[in-house]
Structures are given as C-alpha cells and as structure tokens.
Design an enzyme around this catalytic site. Structure first.
Site, mmCIF file in Angstrom:
data_model
loop_
_atom_site.group_PDB
_atom_site.id
_atom_site.type_symbol
_atom_site.label_atom_id
_atom_site.label_comp_id
_atom_site.label_asym_id
_atom_site.label_seq_id
_atom_site.Cartn_x
_atom_site.Cartn_y
_atom_site.Cartn_z
ATOM 1 N N GLU A 85 15.058 -36.718 -22.093
ATOM 2 C CA GLU A 85 14.046 -36.405 -21.086
ATOM 3 C C GLU A 85 13.546 -37.713 -20.478
ATOM 4 O O GLU A 85 13.094 -38.610 -21.180
ATOM 5 C CB GLU A 85 12.904 -35.636 -21.739
ATOM 6 C CG GLU A 85 11.914 -35.055 -20.765
ATOM 7 C CD GLU A 85 10.916 -34.126 -21.445
ATOM 8 O OE1 GLU A 85 10.382 -33.242 -20.767
ATOM 9 O OE2 GLU A 85 10.680 -34.297 -22.655
ATOM 10 N N GLU A 126 5.205 -25.897 -27.194
ATOM 11 C CA GLU A 126 5.745 -26.161 -25.867
ATOM 12 C C GLU A 126 6.255 -27.592 -25.923
ATOM 13 O O GLU A 126 5.487 -28.547 -25.897
ATOM 14 C CB GLU A 126 4.651 -25.973 -24.812
ATOM 15 C CG GLU A 126 5.196 -25.762 -23.419
ATOM 16 C CD GLU A 126 5.470 -27.070 -22.710
ATOM 17 O OE1 GLU A 126 6.666 -27.483 -22.691
ATOM 18 O OE2 GLU A 126 4.540 -27.672 -22.193
ATOM 19 N N LYS A 170 -7.706 -31.210 -30.155
ATOM 20 C CA LYS A 170 -7.414 -32.634 -30.214
ATOM 21 C C LYS A 170 -6.666 -33.047 -28.948
ATOM 22 O O LYS A 170 -5.488 -32.761 -28.775
ATOM 23 C CB LYS A 170 -6.559 -32.988 -31.436
ATOM 24 C CG LYS A 170 -6.497 -34.504 -31.676
ATOM 25 C CD LYS A 170 -5.218 -34.935 -32.337
ATOM 26 C CE LYS A 170 -4.038 -35.020 -31.406
ATOM 27 N NZ LYS A 170 -4.193 -36.039 -30.306
ATOM 28 N N CYS A 173 7.128 -31.924 -18.439
ATOM 29 C CA CYS A 173 8.222 -31.302 -19.185
ATOM 30 C C CYS A 173 9.064 -30.396 -18.307
ATOM 31 O O CYS A 173 10.204 -30.085 -18.647
ATOM 32 C CB CYS A 173 7.672 -30.532 -20.382
ATOM 33 S SG CYS A 173 6.429 -29.305 -19.929
#
Length: 459
Positions: free
Chosen positions: A361, A233, A157, A267
């Site tokens: 973040e 992750e 997906k 990331c």
C-alpha cells in the site's frame, strides 16, 4: 496521567500543542468509567440516544471552521478537504441517530407450533475504538456513532499523530448532553502497552480498529483470549481498471479523485492503475498532465491542492517505493522527487509486477500504471493481492461493469466513480483487508448481540 507528548504540524514540524500521555493505568481508569456507565446508557431510550447524536452533529457543524483548521494543522490536508471531512463526520452522527430507533428483533412461531421464538438485540457492552490519523474526525464518528446509538459505552484511542480533533469532538459530545463515562478518550504516545492492557481486561467486550493489516493481526491475536467481538478495517491495494471503451475524461477525473483525496493517504486510494493497451498511452499522458498541475503547499494556504505527508517516516517510505519501481524499469511521467515535507503528485508508466508498488500500500500521491490486454488478464492482475478493500473500474459496457464488479475480490467497487465512501453505505473489505462493516444499515450490527427467548405458550 503520566506526562505529555507533542502534536506536530506536518508542514512545519512545529509543536501545535501537548496532550496527556496516558499509560496502562489511565486506560484502565477509562474502562472503569465505561463499565460504570454501561447499564444506564444501555437503558437509555433509543430516542434519547438519538437526540444526543443529533445534538452532537449540530455542535460539530456549528464549528466547521474550527474543526477544519485543527484537522489541517495536525494532519496536513488542504482546508477544503478538511471541511469536507467535517461534513462527512457529521453524516455518520445523523445516520446512526436515525438507526438508533430502528434496532429490532422478531417474534415467530417455532416450526412445531408449540412455542414462540422471540429475538431481541442488545448492546455488546464496553468497546475499545482505535482510530487512524488519516481521517482524524470522520473515522472516529464512524465508530462512535454506531456504538453510542446501539447503547454501548466506549474507550476511544485516537492516533498519536492526530489526537486534537478527537479531544475537541469529546467536548462537543459533552456539550450535547452525553452522560459522563459513556465516551472516554485516551491519548498516548505508547499505544502498544495501553491497548494490550485493555484487551486483557475481561470487562471489555468489543474492539474496533482501523489501521494497517500488520497491526490488525496483532490485535486479533490479543483479542482472541477474551473472545472479543472485532471489527477490523485494514490495509488495501486498490486496483483502478480502465477498459478501452471507457470515457477517458471521466476515468482521469476519477483517477485523480481516487488517488489524490487525502494526499493518497487513504486505505481506499487507488494503488494500482491497470489500463487496457489501446488507451494506455493516452490515459497515462492525460493523467500525467493533470497530476503535474497539482499545487503543493501547507494545508492552510488557500491555493494548496496537496499538503505534506503525515511525517518523515511516511515520506521516506513513499520515496523508497518510487525509487524501487524506477530501478525495476518504470518511467516517471510526472513528479517523482520529494520537496521538503511534500511528495508531488507522481505518475509512473510501465511499472513491472516485480515492483514493490504492486504488492504494498503506497499511502501517498503516486499513480503506477500497468497495461493489460483483455478482461481475464485484468481480473487476474486486480485480484493478485492478499488485500481486498476496494476496486474501481471504468467502462461504458454495462454487462462488463456488472460482470467484472462481481468477480473483483473486494468488499467495495466503484463503477465509473472514483469515490465510494458514504455514511449510508457499508464500508469494509475481504481477505486481509478486514472484518465487519462500518456505515450503512450494517454498521450498527457490529455493536449489537442477538438474544433468543424461547416462550412456552402452555401454562
């Protein structure tokens, strides 16, 4: 299929293409196909699986410009970065083609000598692979490569913002001879019910997800009922440490790379710049000068060095983080204001710990700088986060590099280097940055189970 949804160019807002909008019933059909193909694919000799991956790599590399333009159009990054991503994606296919034939077990005597312990490695079974929008090709091959090499079938997906690269890659795999049902792509604008339905199906045996920690927690909870193997992750809050003895020119080069690669939408992007006091002003000035020279523009413009953020929601979020830091006393040295769909390369100095930038973040081209006085303080600041994906440090002192590298609470550390990602290296974090590793020798282990055979030697 239940309908279609548009894929937008983040630079213009124009519709690039419409794709099928799958619902839960379509996802189950995809899993049906994966389950039906599992036994045959697991029984395919490793060398043949490896050859399919090599052929897919060759097909990918033969269409570099087509893939690069598609990545740029649906994600926004400059063409040069998109071309680099195609090569990076191809590296995973080659690496795991090589690993496919190296899966092995052990034969050894039991401590008492009365029987033999035999271990073998087997594919875990049908997998659900969920990929993000920021690297719409490489984050797919980083999952598909080891899954197929190990003998697993998969439902894939892609992110709803960037499904086109994935669909083209599926065609490349089909042309490379991948049997029907081994890899099944499900595109959807409604991921929650689709994924929930798959995770509730007892035939699914593995989940691999790349995305936010918030979503990762929800998926882990849903995967618990089926006791699924999981690889996560998740988010990061990468510190970038610059000690007073560092080569400042190299540190600034590394900072630009670690911050602006993929427009900061990564990331592993440096999130907090922690600089030792004696060099803090000089580092900030040099970095601001470099960031101010970065040219904004659509990714298909040859002169563009920084493309648009993925969507308006992300643009507004980055702007809000900068405004919050300034409200807490930070000084803007470069950038700081959005222009249309673009956020400029931005440098903030004197960023206090109370600013949201220290805890969240950023996922944008913003470099907040804070100052530290000594090594223990630097480590305390760097580790003061629930995340632990990657850290960067610059120093000429080898002992310090090793000492600090070992004490940083992250899964990866770049030492005098602003780029850590490589297909041959294990990628992953600790704490709330995830579980498991992708890439490296470790990557294929996530898709294998160990079986133990106790062999009696007596008739």
């Amino acid at each position: 299929m239940t309908g279609r949804f548009p894929v937008l160019d983040p630079a213009t807002g124009e519709v690039i293409e419409e794709v099928h909008d799958a619902g839960p019933e379509d996802a189950v059909a995809a899993l049906d196909a994966a389950v039906a193909a599992q036994a045959a694919w697991a029984g395919t000799p490793p060398r043949e699986r490896a050859e399919v991956l090599r052929a897919a790599r060759a097909g990918l590399l033969s269409r570099i410009e087509e893939f690069a333009l598609l990545i740029t159009r649906e994600m926004g990054k400059p063409l040069a970065e998109s071309r680099a991503e195609v090569h990076y994606a191809a590296d995973f296919l080659l690496w795991f083609a090589e690993e496919a034939v190296r899966v092995s077990g052990e034969y050894r005597a039991s401590p008492g000598g009365d029987f033999r312990i035999v271990t073998t490695r087997q594919p875990v079974g049908p997998c659900l692979l969920i990929s993000p929008w920021n690297f719409p090709l490489a984050m797919i091959t980083r999952k598909v490569g080891p899954a197929l090499a190990a003998g697993c079938t998969a439902v894939l997906k892609p992110a709803e913002d960037t499904p086109l690269s994935c669909l083209l890659l599926a065609r490349v795999f089909a042309d490379a001879g991948l049997p029907p049902g081994v890899l099944n792509v499900v595109t959807t604008s409604r991921p929650a019910p689709v994924v929930e339905r798959l995770l509730a199906d007892g035939r699914l045996r593995k989940l691999s997800f790349t995305g936010s920690t918030q979503v990762g927690r929800l998926l882990l909870a849903q995967a618990a009922d089926g006791v699924l193997r999981t690889s996560m992750e998740l988010g990061g809050n990468a510190p970038f440490l610059v000690f007073a003895d560092a080569d400042l020119e190299a540190a600034v080069d590394g900072a630009v790379l670690a911050k602006l690669r993929n427009g900061g939408q990564s990331c592993v992007a440096a999130n907090r710049f922690l600089v030792e006091a004696p060099v803090a002003d000089e580092f900030a000035a040099r970095l601001a000068e470099r960031m101010e020279s970065v040219r904004l523009g659509p990714g298909d413009d040859p002169g563009s060095q920084l493309g648009p953020l993925i969507n308006r929601r992300q643009l507004d979020r980055v702007a809000a983080l900068v405004d919050d830091a300034v409200a807490h006393g930070a000084r803007v040295l470069a950038g700081g204001k959005a222009t249309g769909p673009y956020y400029p390369a931005t440098v903030l100095a004197d960023v206090p710990e109370a600013a949201r930038l220290h805890r969240e973040e950023i996922f944008g081209p913003v470099a907040p700088i804070s100052v530290f006085e000594d090594e223990p303080t630097a480590l305390a600041m760097a580790n003061d986060t629930p995340y632990g994906l990657v850290a960067y440090l610059y120093t000429r002192d080898l002992a310090r590099a090793v000492r600090v590298g070992e004490r940083l609470e992250t899964g990866m550390v770049g030492i005098n280097r602003g780029l850590v990602s490589n297909a041959a290296a294990p990628f992953g974090g600790v704490k709330q940055s995830g579980l498991g590793r992708e890439g490296g020798f470790e990557g294929i282990e996530e898709y294998l189970s160990t079986k133990y055979l106790a062999v009696d030697l007596h008739p």
